[in-house]
Write a protein that holds these residues in place. Structure first.
Motif, PDB file in Angstrom:
ATOM      1  N   GLN A  60       0.851  -1.190   0.000  1.00  0.00           N
ATOM      2  CA  GLN A  60       0.000   0.000   0.000  1.00  0.00           C
ATOM      3  C   GLN A  60       0.886   1.239   0.000  1.00  0.00           C
ATOM      4  O   GLN A  60       1.619   1.492   0.942  1.00  0.00           O
ATOM      5  CB  GLN A  60      -0.952   0.000   1.202  1.00  0.00           C
ATOM      6  N   ALA A  61       0.800   2.017  -1.077  1.00  0.00           N
ATOM      7  CA  ALA A  61       1.740   3.112  -1.326  1.00  0.00           C
ATOM      8  C   ALA A  61       1.692   4.225  -0.279  1.00  0.00           C
ATOM      9  O   ALA A  61       2.707   4.865  -0.025  1.00  0.00           O
ATOM     10  CB  ALA A  61       1.490   3.700  -2.714  1.00  0.00           C
ATOM     11  N   ASP A  62       0.559   4.487   0.328  1.00  0.00           N
ATOM     12  CA  ASP A  62       0.464   5.601   1.272  1.00  0.00           C
ATOM     13  C   ASP A  62       0.814   5.205   2.712  1.00  0.00           C
ATOM     14  O   ASP A  62       0.645   5.995   3.637  1.00  0.00           O
ATOM     15  CB  ASP A  62      -0.933   6.230   1.218  1.00  0.00           C
ATOM     16  N   VAL A  63       1.327   3.987   2.912  1.00  0.00           N
ATOM     17  CA  VAL A  63       1.732   3.518   4.241  1.00  0.00           C
ATOM     18  C   VAL A  63       3.209   3.146   4.181  1.00  0.00           C
ATOM     19  O   VAL A  63       3.619   2.342   3.337  1.00  0.00           O
ATOM     20  CB  VAL A  63       0.895   2.285   4.674  1.00  0.00           C
ATOM     21  N   ARG A  64       3.998   3.742   5.056  1.00  0.00           N
ATOM     22  CA  ARG A  64       5.434   3.453   5.017  1.00  0.00           C
ATOM     23  C   ARG A  64       5.697   2.012   5.443  1.00  0.00           C
ATOM     24  O   ARG A  64       5.070   1.511   6.375  1.00  0.00           O
ATOM     25  CB  ARG A  64       6.228   4.450   5.830  1.00  0.00           C
ATOM     26  N   PRO A  65       6.655   1.343   4.795  1.00  0.00           N
ATOM     27  CA  PRO A  65       6.905  -0.077   5.059  1.00  0.00           C
ATOM     28  C   PRO A  65       7.873  -0.347   6.208  1.00  0.00           C
ATOM     29  O   PRO A  65       8.249  -1.486   6.422  1.00  0.00           O
ATOM     30  CB  PRO A  65       7.486  -0.567   3.734  1.00  0.00           C
ATOM     31  N   TYR A  66       8.278   0.645   6.916  1.00  0.00           N
ATOM     32  CA  TYR A  66       9.236   0.449   8.009  1.00  0.00           C
ATOM     33  C   TYR A  66       8.621   0.884   9.336  1.00  0.00           C
ATOM     34  O   TYR A  66       7.496   1.380   9.385  1.00  0.00           O
ATOM     35  CB  TYR A  66      10.559   1.164   7.729  1.00  0.00           C
ATOM     36  N   PHE A  67       9.370   0.655  10.416  1.00  0.00           N
ATOM     37  CA  PHE A  67       8.855   0.918  11.752  1.00  0.00           C
ATOM     38  C   PHE A  67       8.357   2.355  11.903  1.00  0.00           C
ATOM     39  O   PHE A  67       9.016   3.299  11.474  1.00  0.00           O
ATOM     40  CB  PHE A  67       9.922   0.654  12.820  1.00  0.00           C
ATOM     41  N   GLU A  68       7.217   2.483  12.548  1.00  0.00           N
ATOM     42  CA  GLU A  68       6.710   3.799  12.937  1.00  0.00           C
ATOM     43  C   GLU A  68       7.302   4.197  14.283  1.00  0.00           C
ATOM     44  O   GLU A  68       7.631   5.354  14.508  1.00  0.00           O
ATOM     45  CB  GLU A  68       5.189   3.769  13.043  1.00  0.00           C
ATOM     46  N   LYS A  69       7.408   3.211  15.187  1.00  0.00           N
ATOM     47  CA  LYS A  69       7.894   3.473  16.542  1.00  0.00           C
ATOM     48  C   LYS A  69       8.724   2.292  17.019  1.00  0.00           C
ATOM     49  O   LYS A  69       8.378   1.142  16.769  1.00  0.00           O
ATOM     50  CB  LYS A  69       6.717   3.687  17.494  1.00  0.00           C
ATOM     51  N   VAL A  70       9.814   2.607  17.709  1.00  0.00           N
ATOM     52  CA  VAL A  70      10.648   1.595  18.354  1.00  0.00           C
ATOM     53  C   VAL A  70      10.873   2.043  19.800  1.00  0.00           C
ATOM     54  O   VAL A  70      11.237   3.197  20.053  1.00  0.00           O
ATOM     55  CB  VAL A  70      11.995   1.398  17.621  1.00  0.00           C
ATOM     56  N   SER A  71      10.643   1.114  20.724  1.00  0.00           N
ATOM     57  CA  SER A  71      10.845   1.381  22.146  1.00  0.00           C
ATOM     58  C   SER A  71      11.985   0.513  22.661  1.00  0.00           C
ATOM     59  O   SER A  71      12.009  -0.693  22.406  1.00  0.00           O
ATOM     60  CB  SER A  71       9.580   1.042  22.935  1.00  0.00           C
ATOM     61  N   VAL A  72      12.889   1.148  23.378  1.00  0.00           N
ATOM     62  CA  VAL A  72      14.010   0.452  23.997  1.00  0.00           C
ATOM     63  C   VAL A  72      13.876   0.616  25.507  1.00  0.00           C
ATOM     64  O   VAL A  72      13.890   1.734  26.018  1.00  0.00           O
ATOM     65  CB  VAL A  72      15.370   1.031  23.545  1.00  0.00           C
TER      66      VAL A  72
END
Length: 149
Positions: A93-105
């Motif tokens: 889906q072109a309007d949704v980025r294919p990588y992480f939106e959020k990363v928590s450490v």
């Protein structure tokens, strides 16, 4: 004379499984059988979990380097790293980025040091960690919380 370091991974694939080598170390990247209707053989971690593992590993390496510079009593770190993404992006889906939106450490640091010193170690580590700063440069929302174990 160049001061740059280079890294290389080589390998082969079969369906969704990748068998890769970095120097003399082998890494298997795969998907579970239910991934994307094609499925893998689940013989290794998936690529996104591998990225999160790389983040934890890199943070540990840099924390040990920084800790030595700070004369910080660093015994160990226990990491819990989580990533969130919308799978519609990697499904095309072109309007949704294919990588992480959020990363928590979330890190629990075994040390005799104060929380202020742990915060200083975290800030210096985050600023110098190549994996953390790559995610930051990509616009991934990063939440990092380091506490005393």
């Amino acid at each position: 004379m160049s001061n740059k370091m280079t890294f290389q991974v080589t390998g082969t694939t079969k369906n969704m499984k990748s068998t890769l080598k970095a120097k003399q170390h082998e890494v298997i990247i795969d998907e579970p059988p239910n991934m994307g209707g094609m499925g893998g053989t689940d013989e290794g971690q998936d690529p996104l979990s591998n990225l999160l593992a790389s983040l934890a590993g890199c943070e540990n390496v840099i924390a040990n380097m920084v800790g030595k510079e700070m004369e910080f009593d660093l015994e160990s770190i226990e990491f819990d790293v989580n990533g969130e993404l919308d799978p519609r992006g990697l499904m095309g889906q072109a309007d949704v980025r294919p990588y992480f939106e959020k990363v928590s450490v979330h890190a629990k640091v075994t040390t005799s040091e104060s929380q202020d010193r742990i915060d200083e170690l975290k800030d210096k580590t985050d600023a110098r960690c190549p994996v953390y700063t790559t995610l930051k440069a990509a616009g991934v929302e990063l939440e990092a919380n380091w506490t005393k174990a």
